[in-house]
Design a protein around this motif. Structure first.
Motif, PDB file in Angstrom:
ATOM      1  N   SER A 195       0.853  -1.189   0.000  1.00 38.38           N
ATOM      2  CA  SER A 195       0.000   0.000   0.000  1.00 38.38           C
ATOM      3  C   SER A 195       0.891   1.241   0.000  1.00 38.38           C
ATOM      4  CB  SER A 195      -0.896   0.011   1.233  1.00 38.38           C
ATOM      5  OG  SER A 195      -0.097   0.060   2.403  1.00 38.38           O
ATOM      6  N   LYS A 196       0.367   2.295  -0.622  1.00 36.47           N
ATOM      7  CA  LYS A 196       1.119   3.559  -0.609  1.00 36.47           C
ATOM      8  C   LYS A 196       1.031   4.174   0.794  1.00 36.47           C
ATOM      9  CE  LYS A 196       2.513   6.584  -3.987  1.00 36.47           C
ATOM     10  NZ  LYS A 196       2.637   6.679  -5.400  1.00 36.47           N
ATOM     11  N   PHE A 197      -0.196   4.265   1.301  1.00 36.34           N
ATOM     12  CA  PHE A 197      -0.431   4.696   2.673  1.00 36.34           C
ATOM     13  C   PHE A 197      -1.873   4.384   3.039  1.00 36.34           C
ATOM     14  CE2 PHE A 197      -1.734   8.299   0.159  1.00 36.34           C
ATOM     15  CZ  PHE A 197      -2.757   8.925   0.862  1.00 36.34           C
ATOM     16  N   THR A 198      -2.222   4.671   4.303  1.00 38.32           N
ATOM     17  CA  THR A 198      -3.596   4.434   4.771  1.00 38.32           C
ATOM     18  C   THR A 198      -4.231   5.757   5.166  1.00 38.32           C
ATOM     19  OG1 THR A 198      -3.104   2.201   5.584  1.00 38.32           O
ATOM     20  CG2 THR A 198      -4.968   3.321   6.594  1.00 38.32           C
ATOM     21  N   LEU A 199      -5.394   6.007   4.596  1.00 40.56           N
ATOM     22  CA  LEU A 199      -6.198   7.158   5.035  1.00 40.56           C
ATOM     23  C   LEU A 199      -7.044   6.654   6.186  1.00 40.56           C
ATOM     24  CD1 LEU A 199      -7.943   8.866   1.979  1.00 40.56           C
ATOM     25  CD2 LEU A 199      -6.503   9.974   3.706  1.00 40.56           C
ATOM     26  N   ILE A 244      -4.054  -0.248  12.194  1.00 42.95           N
ATOM     27  CA  ILE A 244      -3.680   1.170  12.109  1.00 42.95           C
ATOM     28  C   ILE A 244      -2.360   1.384  12.854  1.00 42.95           C
ATOM     29  CG2 ILE A 244      -4.381   3.559  12.666  1.00 42.95           C
ATOM     30  CD1 ILE A 244      -6.202   2.168  10.662  1.00 42.95           C
ATOM     31  N   ASP A 245      -2.280   0.780  14.052  1.00 44.51           N
ATOM     32  CA  ASP A 245      -1.044   0.934  14.847  1.00 44.51           C
ATOM     33  C   ASP A 245       0.158   0.396  14.071  1.00 44.51           C
ATOM     34  OD1 ASP A 245      -2.660   1.947  16.819  1.00 44.51           O
ATOM     35  OD2 ASP A 245      -2.754   0.080  17.966  1.00 44.51           O
ATOM     36  N   TYR A 246      -0.048  -0.719  13.415  1.00 44.09           N
ATOM     37  CA  TYR A 246       1.041  -1.352  12.651  1.00 44.09           C
ATOM     38  C   TYR A 246       1.523  -0.421  11.530  1.00 44.09           C
ATOM     39  CZ  TYR A 246       3.031  -4.510   9.088  1.00 44.09           C
ATOM     40  OH  TYR A 246       3.829  -5.083   8.125  1.00 44.09           O
ATOM     41  N   PHE A 247       0.577   0.103  10.751  1.00 39.53           N
ATOM     42  CA  PHE A 247       0.985   0.981   9.643  1.00 39.53           C
ATOM     43  C   PHE A 247       1.518   2.322  10.156  1.00 39.53           C
ATOM     44  CE2 PHE A 247      -1.830  -1.728   6.878  1.00 39.53           C
ATOM     45  CZ  PHE A 247      -0.792  -2.207   6.091  1.00 39.53           C
ATOM     46  N   GLU A 248       1.005   2.740  11.301  1.00 39.44           N
ATOM     47  CA  GLU A 248       1.490   4.009  11.856  1.00 39.44           C
ATOM     48  C   GLU A 248       2.968   3.890  12.219  1.00 39.44           C
ATOM     49  OE1 GLU A 248      -0.874   5.592  15.053  1.00 39.44           O
ATOM     50  OE2 GLU A 248      -0.441   7.615  14.328  1.00 39.44           O
ATOM     51  N   LYS A 249       3.323   2.752  12.768  1.00 42.48           N
ATOM     52  CA  LYS A 249       4.754   2.538  13.116  1.00 42.48           C
ATOM     53  C   LYS A 249       5.623   2.580  11.870  1.00 42.48           C
ATOM     54  CE  LYS A 249       4.237   0.098  17.458  1.00 42.48           C
ATOM     55  NZ  LYS A 249       3.264  -0.977  17.638  1.00 42.48           N
ATOM     56  N   LEU A 250       5.046   2.248  10.738  1.00 42.16           N
ATOM     57  CA  LEU A 250       5.803   2.287   9.478  1.00 42.16           C
ATOM     58  C   LEU A 250       5.731   3.672   8.818  1.00 42.16           C
ATOM     59  CD1 LEU A 250       4.644  -1.121   7.898  1.00 42.16           C
ATOM     60  CD2 LEU A 250       6.751  -0.671   9.142  1.00 42.16           C
ATOM     61  N   GLY A 251       5.054   4.614   9.497  1.00 40.61           N
ATOM     62  CA  GLY A 251       4.922   5.984   8.954  1.00 40.61           C
ATOM     63  C   GLY A 251       3.997   6.033   7.753  1.00 40.61           C
TER      64      GLY A 251
END
Ligand code: ADP
Ligand code: C5P
Ligand code: MG
Length: 278
Positions: A195-199, A244-251
């Motif tokens: 994924s590019k990022f998460t909204l 969300i927490d997982y992707f947040e840690k990846l910025g």
């Protein structure tokens, strides 16, 4: 075909771990030692030994020189190839609690910016209604209970939808309501695309509750009722927030407050997409 397995096996090993072990296991050469027997076997045995000796010495010398010129990377190459390597398509995950406005914002992006909108929930509801679907009953019961449908079903629906659209020349995807559980996140990124990022739409529960009850008056959805909504909120906190927490840690998360009028939320959505050049 889709290879599913971010989940662990009975020994607590992920498929990636298992494949790594398989890759490292020395090759079994017994099948390669067959030969036709000839009458002057003794003589040819000697020749074979000399030949093999030369081959081994040659290979060793070659390896020494080759490795000097081409030092091995300390990072193992990926063992499983994604369907879409980085850059082939652009995937934005759209997450947020039930009723946070994911579908509403995605519809606007489709109209204005030509994204393909794939809602995991919509795909599951379609599959549930499809005549002859072997998953119809299972999907219906998971949705009513607000539980996450086993990833095999959801990921194969998404995989197919992405490939169909890609074959028509589409490359920018909003994947809405997905991944809702860690296994979905890992499998998708391992096997389909990064994924590019998460909204991520942040919304107070009472606002989402009000919206869902209002939507329930006309949506015809089996889960827009107070009993299912409560279960969906619980699943969201227990099962989806860790994603969300997982992707947040990846910025890789952009958070947007969505308890504001649709167009105000949309302005922020557009801004975050532009800033990530997605
Ligand atoms: P989700 O896909 O996240 O479950 P929806 O986009 O279906 O949410 O929105 C849920 C309900 O709330 C819909 O009836 C929609 O019209 C309404 N809604 C969405 N965004 C807003 C907003 N910013 N303000 C007020 N109502 C909204
Ligand atoms: O996103 P939406 O609210 O349409 O999802 C409805 C239901 O579909 C969820 O509550 C869940 O039961 C199921 N679902 C799922 N996995 C997803 C998305 C939706 O199991 N990734
Ligand atoms: Mg929706």
């Amino acid at each position: 075909m889709l290879r599913l397995s971010a989940t662990k096996n009975a020994f607590g090993m992920s498929r990636a771990m298992v494949s790594r072990r398989i890759a490292r296991k020395p090759m079994n050469l017994t099948h390669a030692s067959y030969s036709t027997r000839s009458s002057n076997q003794g003589n040819s045995k000697g020749k074979i030994i000399v030949g093999l000796g030369a081959l081994v010495a040659g290979t060793t010398l070659f390896n020494i020189f080759y490795e000097k010129e081409n030092p091995k990377s300390s990072i193992d190459p990926p063992l499983v190839k994604r369907s879409f390597p980085d850059g082939a398509i652009s995937v934005i995950f759209v997450l947020g609690g039930p009723g946070s406005g994911k579908g509403t914002q995605c519809a606007k992006l489709v109209k204005e910016q030509g994204f393909v909108h794939l809602s995991a929930g919509d795909l599951l509801r379609e599959e549930q209604k499809r005549e002859g679907s072997q998953y119809g009953e299972l999907i219906a019961s998971y949705i009513k209970d607000g539980k996450i449908v086993p990833q095999e079903v959801t990921i194969s629906l998404l995989d197919r939808a992405i490939k169909e659209n890609y074959n028509k020349g589409q490359k920018r995807f909003l994947v809405d309501g997905f991944p809702r559980k860690m296994d979905q996140a890992l499998t998708f990124e391992e096997q389909i695309a990064n994924s590019k990022f998460t909204l991520f739409f942040e919304c107070p529960e009472e606002v989402m509750l009000r919206r869902l009850l209002e939507r329930g008056k006309t949506s015809g959805r089996a889960d827009d009722n107070i009993e299912s909504i409560r279960k969906r909120f619980a699943t969201f906190i227990d099962t989806s927030m860790p994603v969300i927490d997982y992707f947040e840690k990846l910025g890789k998360v952009v958070k947007i407050r969505c308890d504001q009028p649709v167009d105000e939320v949309y302005a922020k959505v557009k801004q975050s997409i532009a800033s990530r050049s997605a």
